[in-house]
Design a protein around this motif. Structure first.
Motif, PDB file in Angstrom:
ATOM      1  N   ASN A  61      -7.522  -5.115 -15.370  1.00  0.00           N
ATOM      2  CA  ASN A  61      -7.663  -5.378 -13.490  1.00  0.00           C
ATOM      3  C   ASN A  61      -6.360  -5.720 -12.954  1.00  0.00           C
ATOM      4  N   LYS A  62      -5.481  -7.000 -13.357  1.00  0.00           N
ATOM      5  CA  LYS A  62      -4.076  -6.978 -13.208  1.00  0.00           C
ATOM      6  C   LYS A  62      -3.176  -5.557 -12.895  1.00  0.00           C
ATOM      7  N   LYS A  63      -3.334  -4.670 -13.681  1.00  0.00           N
ATOM      8  CA  LYS A  63      -2.045  -3.152 -13.259  1.00  0.00           C
ATOM      9  C   LYS A  63      -2.880  -3.034 -12.392  1.00  0.00           C
ATOM     10  N   ASP A  64      -4.409  -2.503 -12.316  1.00  0.00           N
ATOM     11  CA  ASP A  64      -4.519  -1.613 -10.944  1.00  0.00           C
ATOM     12  C   ASP A  64      -4.967  -3.011  -9.651  1.00  0.00           C
ATOM     13  N   LYS A  69      -1.312  -2.607  -4.794  1.00  0.00           N
ATOM     14  CA  LYS A  69      -0.376  -3.851  -3.786  1.00  0.00           C
ATOM     15  C   LYS A  69       1.125  -2.531  -3.653  1.00  0.00           C
ATOM     16  N   THR A  70       0.933  -2.065  -4.588  1.00  0.00           N
ATOM     17  CA  THR A  70       2.618  -0.765  -4.387  1.00  0.00           C
ATOM     18  C   THR A  70       1.719  -0.666  -3.327  1.00  0.00           C
ATOM     19  N   MET A  71       1.201   0.292  -3.669  1.00  0.00           N
ATOM     20  CA  MET A  71       0.796   1.706  -2.657  1.00  0.00           C
ATOM     21  C   MET A  71       0.493   1.153  -1.337  1.00  0.00           C
ATOM     22  N   LYS A  72       0.073  -0.712  -1.160  1.00  0.00           N
ATOM     23  CA  LYS A  72       0.142  -0.376  -0.062  1.00  0.00           C
ATOM     24  C   LYS A  72       1.599  -0.975   0.955  1.00  0.00           C
ATOM     25  N   TYR A  73       2.546  -1.176   0.266  1.00  0.00           N
ATOM     26  CA  TYR A  73       3.812  -2.088   0.052  1.00  0.00           C
ATOM     27  C   TYR A  73       4.400  -0.140   0.637  1.00  0.00           C
TER      28      TYR A  73
END
Length: 139
Positions: A61-64, A69-73
């Motif tokens: 879940n943490k990796k997801d 978060k990376t996709m949002k940035y």
């Protein structure tokens, strides 16, 4: 029963000690040796130790969440680059319209016409091509 614990994946469960009852035959109380609940068939009466599964799920879940978060940035960065790239053409259109108030007024009128269904007469592609070489009269 095998499906009683939904938190633990089936490959980490001790299937030999599950609560499956003995097979009943119509002719008597014969038991099948591989199905009797207390008999660990195939693994030499060794009980498998329980595996710590919660930490694996938390890590997944943490990796997801990090991926989201990376996709949002990345999406914010692409939107910013796109917006900065649009400054020039919009600025050119504002100058062509005669100021920001006239530009916004024209955009609003176009929006209202689109909503109402008012269609402006179409100009043929040939006329557009000829207009490229024609200088508009100076006011």
């Amino acid at each position: 029963m095998i499906g009683e614990n939904f938190d633990t994946p089936i490959m980490y469960r001790d299937l030999a000690s599950s609560t499956v009852g003995p097979m009943s035959f119509p002719l008597g109380g014969m038991y099948a040796p591989g199905i009797y609940p207390g008999y660990a068939a195939g693994i030499g009466r060794v009980r498998l130790a329980s595996q710590p599964d919660k930490d694996k799920f938390e890590t997944m879940n943490k990796k997801d969440n990090e991926g989201y978060k990376t996709m949002k940035y990345a999406a914010i960065a692409l939107a910013t680059i796109f917006a900065l790239g649009r400054i020039g053409p919009i600025r050119k259109n504002i100058r062509k319209a005669g100021g920001i108030s006239k530009y916004l007024s024209n955009k609003w009128d176009n929006f209202v016409d689109f909503i109402k269904g008012n269609k402006k007469p179409k100009v043929s592609w040939w006329q557009k091509f000829k207009n490229l070489f024609h200088k508009p009269p100076k006011p």
